[in-house]
Design a protein around this motif. Structure first.
Motif, short mmCIF file in Angstrom:
data_model
loop_
_atom_site.label_atom_id
_atom_site.label_comp_id
_atom_site.label_asym_id
_atom_site.label_seq_id
_atom_site.Cartn_x
_atom_site.Cartn_y
_atom_site.Cartn_z
N LEU A 1 0.61 -1.24 -0.05
CA LEU A 1 0.00 -0.17 0.01
C LEU A 1 0.90 1.21 -0.12
CD1 LEU A 1 -3.05 -0.52 2.34
CD2 LEU A 1 -3.06 -0.02 -0.02
N ASP A 2 2.13 1.23 0.65
CA ASP A 2 2.84 2.56 0.45
C ASP A 2 2.89 3.40 -0.71
OD1 ASP A 2 5.50 1.30 2.83
OD2 ASP A 2 3.71 0.32 2.43
N TYR A 3 2.95 2.54 -1.70
CA TYR A 3 3.00 3.38 -3.10
C TYR A 3 1.57 3.63 -3.74
CZ TYR A 3 7.40 0.79 -2.46
OH TYR A 3 8.70 0.33 -1.74
N TYR A 4 0.61 3.52 -2.75
CA TYR A 4 -0.84 3.87 -3.66
C TYR A 4 -1.45 4.69 -2.93
CZ TYR A 4 -0.23 -0.45 -6.26
OH TYR A 4 0.16 -1.57 -7.30
N SER A 5 -2.22 5.22 -3.78
CA SER A 5 -3.29 6.37 -3.15
C SER A 5 -4.53 5.41 -2.67
CB SER A 5 -3.65 7.60 -4.01
OG SER A 5 -2.53 8.41 -4.03
N ILE A 6 -4.93 5.63 -1.64
CA ILE A 6 -6.36 4.92 -1.22
C ILE A 6 -7.42 5.87 -1.02
CG2 ILE A 6 -7.09 3.25 0.38
CD1 ILE A 6 -4.80 2.06 -1.15
N GLY A 7 -8.64 5.56 -1.71
CA GLY A 7 -9.96 6.29 -1.54
C GLY A 7 -11.04 5.54 -0.88
N TRP A 8 -11.70 6.20 0.01
CA TRP A 8 -12.82 5.68 0.32
C TRP A 8 -14.31 6.26 -0.30
CZ3 TRP A 8 -13.84 1.49 3.44
CH2 TRP A 8 -12.66 0.87 4.31
N PHE A 9 -15.08 5.37 -0.75
CA PHE A 9 -16.22 5.91 -1.30
C PHE A 9 -17.53 5.36 -0.92
CE2 PHE A 9 -14.16 7.90 -4.80
CZ PHE A 9 -12.87 7.51 -4.93
N ARG A 10 -18.63 5.84 -1.15
CA ARG A 10 -19.82 5.08 -0.52
C ARG A 10 -21.03 5.59 -1.75
NH1 ARG A 10 -21.25 9.59 4.42
NH2 ARG A 10 -21.88 11.23 2.90
N GLN A 11 -21.85 4.46 -1.63
CA GLN A 11 -22.93 4.51 -2.47
C GLN A 11 -24.20 4.07 -1.65
OE1 GLN A 11 -22.49 2.16 -6.11
NE2 GLN A 11 -24.09 3.31 -7.22
N ALA A 12 -25.23 4.99 -1.44
CA ALA A 12 -26.35 4.85 -1.13
C ALA A 12 -27.59 4.39 -2.17
CB ALA A 12 -27.08 6.12 -0.48
N PRO A 13 -28.54 3.62 -1.84
CA PRO A 13 -29.58 3.18 -2.73
C PRO A 13 -30.15 4.36 -3.27
CG PRO A 13 -29.87 2.17 -0.51
CD PRO A 13 -28.92 3.16 -0.23
N GLY A 14 -29.81 4.07 -4.85
CA GLY A 14 -30.65 5.01 -5.87
C GLY A 14 -29.86 6.17 -5.93
N LYS A 15 -28.43 6.37 -5.32
CA LYS A 15 -27.79 7.41 -5.67
C LYS A 15 -26.29 7.10 -6.21
CE LYS A 15 -29.41 10.16 -1.68
NZ LYS A 15 -29.00 11.07 -0.33
N GLU A 16 -25.78 8.06 -6.63
CA GLU A 16 -24.28 7.71 -7.48
C GLU A 16 -23.36 7.19 -6.26
OE1 GLU A 16 -24.97 10.20 -11.60
OE2 GLU A 16 -23.54 10.54 -10.29
N ARG A 17 -22.28 6.74 -6.74
CA ARG A 17 -21.12 6.42 -5.89
C ARG A 17 -20.30 7.77 -5.63
NH1 ARG A 17 -17.37 1.36 -6.74
NH2 ARG A 17 -19.56 0.69 -6.62
N GLU A 18 -20.15 8.16 -4.33
CA GLU A 18 -19.40 9.49 -4.05
C GLU A 18 -18.11 9.14 -3.27
OE1 GLU A 18 -21.63 12.03 -1.61
OE2 GLU A 18 -22.08 10.65 -0.16
N GLY A 19 -17.15 10.06 -3.61
CA GLY A 19 -16.16 10.05 -2.59
C GLY A 19 -16.26 10.53 -1.28
N VAL A 20 -15.58 10.02 -0.51
CA VAL A 20 -15.61 10.31 1.03
C VAL A 20 -14.19 10.98 1.59
CG1 VAL A 20 -16.06 9.45 3.21
CG2 VAL A 20 -17.28 8.59 1.52
N SER A 21 -13.34 10.09 1.20
CA SER A 21 -11.95 10.56 1.69
C SER A 21 -11.07 9.78 1.30
CB SER A 21 -12.08 10.25 3.40
OG SER A 21 -10.63 10.46 3.99
N CYS A 22 -9.64 10.17 1.32
CA CYS A 22 -8.51 9.62 0.40
C CYS A 22 -7.36 9.91 1.39
CB CYS A 22 -8.53 9.99 -0.87
SG CYS A 22 -7.89 11.72 -1.28
N ILE A 23 -6.15 9.30 0.88
CA ILE A 23 -5.01 9.31 1.55
C ILE A 23 -4.07 8.92 0.40
CG2 ILE A 23 -4.93 6.94 2.96
CD1 ILE A 23 -3.31 8.40 4.89
N ASN A 24 -3.16 9.92 0.14
CA ASN A 24 -2.19 9.57 -0.98
C ASN A 24 -0.89 8.90 -0.45
OD1 ASN A 24 -0.56 11.36 -0.42
ND2 ASN A 24 -1.05 12.98 -1.68
#
Length: 126
Positions: free
Chosen positions: A29-52
Motif C-alpha cells: 500500500l505504501d506506493y498507492y493512493s487509497i480512497g474511500w467511497f460510498r453508495q447509497a440506494p438510488g444514488k451515485e457513488r461518491e468520494g468520502v476521503s482519501c490518503i495518497n
C-alpha cells in the motif's frame, strides 16, 4: 493477485462511531493512493476521503471533522474512523487503490482508482 477487503461496517445509532478497515493483499500500500467511497440506494457513488502515497489526506465537506483516514503500512491497511454518524451516512462503503500520489479532487474521484474492494454496509438508524 491484488485484492482489497473492507470490514467494520454494521448498524449504529445516530451519533455513534464505526471504524472501517481496508486490508490489501498482493501489493504494498505504501506506493498507492487509497480512497474511500460510498453508495447509497438510488444514488451515485461518491468520494468520502482519501490518503495518497505521501500521506496527504482529503475529505469531502460532508464528513470533515467527523471522519478520519489513516494508514498503517506495517499492516498494509487503511482505516476510516467515522464519528458522529448521521442517517445520511448510510451506504455501502468501498475502498479503492491506485498506484501513485493523487491530490485534491483527483484523490476523491472514483475514476482515479483501478482496484476496488467489494464494500461493507454501514447503516445509521435508531
Amino acid at each position: 493477485q491484488l485484492q482489497l477487503v473492507e470490514s467494520g461496517g454494521g448498524l449504529v445509532q445516530p451519533g455513534g462511531s464505526l471504524r472501517l478497515s481496508c486490508a490489501a493483499s498482493g501489493f504494498i500500500l505504501d506506493y498507492y493512493s487509497i480512497g474511500w467511497f460510498r453508495q447509497a440506494p438510488g444514488k451515485e457513488r461518491e468520494g468520502v476521503s482519501c490518503i495518497n502515497s505521501g500521506g496527504t489526506t482529503n475529505y469531502v465537506d460532508s464528513v470533515k471533522g467527523r471522519f478520519t483516514i489513516w494508514r498503517d503500512n506495517a499492516k498494509n491497511t487503511v482505516y476510516l474512523h467515522m464519528n458522529s454518524l448521521k442517517p445520511e451516512d448510510t451506504a455501502v462503503y468501498y475502498c479503492a487503490a491506485s498506484r501513485g500520489m493523487y491530490y485534491g479532487s483527483d484523490c476523491v474521484t472514483a475514476g482515479t482508482y483501478y482496484y476496488w474492494g467489494q464494500g461493507t454496509q454501514v447503516t445509521v438508524s435508531s
